[in-house]
Enzyme design. Structure first.
Site, PDB file in Angstrom:
ATOM      1  N   ASP A  47      31.160  38.197  81.775  1.00 20.08           N
ATOM      2  CA  ASP A  47      31.585  37.814  83.134  1.00 20.08           C
ATOM      3  C   ASP A  47      32.580  38.845  83.676  1.00 20.08           C
ATOM      4  O   ASP A  47      33.653  39.051  83.108  1.00 20.08           O
ATOM      5  CB  ASP A  47      32.230  36.427  83.103  1.00 20.08           C
ATOM      6  N   HIS A  92      28.370  36.371  85.337  1.00 22.75           N
ATOM      7  CA  HIS A  92      28.897  35.226  86.084  1.00 22.75           C
ATOM      8  C   HIS A  92      27.727  34.405  86.615  1.00 22.75           C
ATOM      9  O   HIS A  92      27.313  34.547  87.769  1.00 22.75           O
ATOM     10  CB  HIS A  92      29.796  35.724  87.226  1.00 22.75           C
ATOM     11  N   SER A 147      32.519  28.187  88.676  1.00 20.38           N
ATOM     12  CA  SER A 147      33.432  29.182  89.210  1.00 20.38           C
ATOM     13  C   SER A 147      34.604  28.527  89.963  1.00 20.38           C
ATOM     14  O   SER A 147      35.362  27.762  89.376  1.00 20.38           O
ATOM     15  CB  SER A 147      32.651  30.164  90.088  1.00 20.38           C
TER      16      SER A 147
END
Length: 240
Positions: free
Chosen positions: A187, A218, A130
């Site tokens: 996501d 995610h 991320s």
């Protein structure tokens, strides 16, 4: 924007391990709201998949600073830079200063690996999840200018390419630093569109990219970690 919830903060999980001060290193950056402990399992998991990623590889999981998030009204939490848009699509605004500061922090880690352990950047993979992945891309491509030794590889898990208008990849970096990019098709935080968009721009710049997508949100996926291990072994030990 975190894979697991943890409270422990450590700079590395193997700083005391003499058996790991060998030939190469993997530096992996956690995501927003997480800590190094959230990804330290890679130190055991990757060698269990590819044994060459064991005793001769030193693992470093740097802790992020604490940042105020504009999207949360300035609330502070562990993170590498500020966020102005949510979810994070391809038009998301960049916190340039925060991202550059984060990339410099990672460069300091890499410099210590060389000065204290004799591991050069050419034997280092930088990666992250991320926000951490966004910083890893910045460190591996934008900031490895002429005269700076390219990294052995870069790993982007559910991340995104930032500061796109500043992307200039030197021929040496394009040749020397392949990229693994895994992303979830569902996501809803760092949108799936970010993968195709970033991969296209990096390939246009000459980077060799292995991109994979998985039926997940995610987060990470066992198959993704397995493919990441294969990529890391090939990048660090091309003859094996």
């Amino acid at each position: 924007s975190t894979s697991t919830t943890t409270t422990t903060t450590t700079t590395t999980t193997s700083s005391q391990s003499c058996s790991n001060n060998g030939k190469s290193a993997i530096v992996f950056l956690h995501g927003l709201g997480d800590s190094p402990a959230g990804w330290s399992h890679l130190e055991d998991e990757l060698p269990s998949i590819r044994k060459n990623l064991g005793k001769d590889v030193h693992y470093v999981f740097p802790p992020s600073p604490t940042v105020g998030l504009t999207i949360n009204g300035g609330m502070e939490m562990p993170g590498w830079f500020d966020l102005f848009d949510w979810p994070i699509g391809i038009t998301a605004k960049d916190d340039r200063d925060g991202k550059m500061a984060a990339a410099r922090q990672i460069e300091d880690v890499v410099e210590k690996l060389e000065s204290e352990m004799g591991i050069p950047p050419s034997r280092v993979i930088v990666g992250g999840f991320s926000q951490g992945a966004a910083v890893a891309l910045l460190a591996a491509y934008h900031r490895r200018v002429e005269g700076r030794v390219p990294f052995a590889g870069c790993v982007c898990l559910s991340g995104w390419l930032t500061l796109k208008e500043e992307l200039k990849v030197t021929p040496e970096v394009a040749k020397s630093t392949p990229l693994f990019w895994g992303h979830g098709t569902w996501d809803d935080k760092v949108l799936f569109e970010q993968q195709a968009h970033g991969v296209e721009k990096l390939r246009e710049a000459g980077v060799t990219v292995a991109d994979y997508d998985y039926p997940m949100g995610h987060q990470s996926h066992p198959e993704e970690i397995s493919m990441m291990a294969e990529f890391a072994e090939k990048a660090l030990f091309p003859s094996k």
